[in-house]
Design a protein around this motif. Structure first.
Motif, short mmCIF file in Angstrom:
data_model
loop_
_atom_site.label_atom_id
_atom_site.label_comp_id
_atom_site.label_asym_id
_atom_site.label_seq_id
_atom_site.Cartn_x
_atom_site.Cartn_y
_atom_site.Cartn_z
N THR A 97 0.86 -1.18 0.00
CA THR A 97 0.00 0.00 0.00
C THR A 97 0.90 1.23 0.00
OG1 THR A 97 -0.07 0.19 2.40
CG2 THR A 97 -1.75 -1.23 1.37
N GLN A 98 0.33 2.36 -0.31
CA GLN A 98 1.10 3.60 -0.29
C GLN A 98 1.62 3.89 1.12
OE1 GLN A 98 1.96 5.23 -3.14
NE2 GLN A 98 3.39 6.24 -1.77
N LYS A 99 0.84 3.60 2.12
CA LYS A 99 1.27 3.80 3.51
C LYS A 99 2.50 2.94 3.82
CE LYS A 99 -0.48 3.63 8.24
NZ LYS A 99 -1.63 3.37 9.09
N GLN A 100 2.48 1.68 3.37
CA GLN A 100 3.62 0.79 3.60
C GLN A 100 4.85 1.28 2.85
OE1 GLN A 100 1.66 -2.76 2.22
NE2 GLN A 100 1.28 -3.49 4.32
N LYS A 101 4.67 1.75 1.61
CA LYS A 101 5.79 2.28 0.83
C LYS A 101 6.38 3.51 1.52
CE LYS A 101 3.98 0.79 -3.64
NZ LYS A 101 3.42 1.24 -4.93
N ASN A 102 5.52 4.37 2.04
CA ASN A 102 5.99 5.57 2.73
C ASN A 102 6.80 5.21 3.97
OD1 ASN A 102 4.74 7.17 0.81
ND2 ASN A 102 2.95 7.60 2.08
N ARG A 103 6.36 4.22 4.73
CA ARG A 103 7.07 3.79 5.92
C ARG A 103 8.47 3.30 5.58
NH1 ARG A 103 8.38 -1.02 7.45
NH2 ARG A 103 9.05 -1.34 9.56
N ILE A 104 8.57 2.48 4.53
CA ILE A 104 9.87 1.95 4.11
C ILE A 104 10.77 3.09 3.63
CG2 ILE A 104 11.01 0.50 2.39
CD1 ILE A 104 8.57 -1.42 2.67
N LYS A 105 10.22 4.01 2.87
CA LYS A 105 11.00 5.14 2.36
C LYS A 105 11.52 6.00 3.51
CE LYS A 105 12.65 7.58 -0.97
NZ LYS A 105 13.77 7.05 -1.74
N LEU A 106 10.70 6.23 4.51
CA LEU A 106 11.11 7.02 5.68
C LEU A 106 12.26 6.32 6.40
CD1 LEU A 106 10.73 9.44 7.54
CD2 LEU A 106 8.99 8.13 8.76
N LYS A 107 12.18 5.00 6.55
CA LYS A 107 13.27 4.24 7.19
C LYS A 107 14.57 4.39 6.40
CE LYS A 107 12.74 0.14 8.77
NZ LYS A 107 13.36 0.14 10.05
N GLU A 108 14.48 4.39 5.07
CA GLU A 108 15.67 4.55 4.23
C GLU A 108 16.28 5.93 4.42
OE1 GLU A 108 14.33 3.85 0.25
OE2 GLU A 108 14.16 1.69 0.53
N ILE A 109 15.45 6.94 4.49
CA ILE A 109 15.93 8.31 4.67
C ILE A 109 16.62 8.46 6.02
CG2 ILE A 109 15.17 10.71 5.01
CD1 ILE A 109 12.98 10.09 2.87
#
Length: 67
Positions: free
Chosen positions: A46-58
């Protein structure tokens, strides 16, 4: 090359469906990230899951830059 039971693949898919990153699944299951990637490539996040992963990468990248 190790051969993994179907249950391990199912567990990896469940974790991915819950929104864990490939790295998180790899560490949690002690399985190479490339193997995990092949197992879960058909799962859409989901977009929420993608955002969570992206935030962790940042956050991880920012921490590495300080070192």
């Amino acid at each position: 090359m190790p051969i993994y039971a179907a249950e391990r693949r199912g567990e990896a898919k469940e974790l991915r469906q819950r929104g864990l990153s490939l790295g998180e699944i790899s560490i949690k299951m002690a399985i190479p990230k490339n193997t995990v990637q092949g197992w879960v490539k058909d799962i859409e996040l989901t977009q929420k899951q993608k955002n969570r992963i992206k935030l962790k990468e940042i956050i991880a990248t920012a921490g590495a830059r300080r070192l």
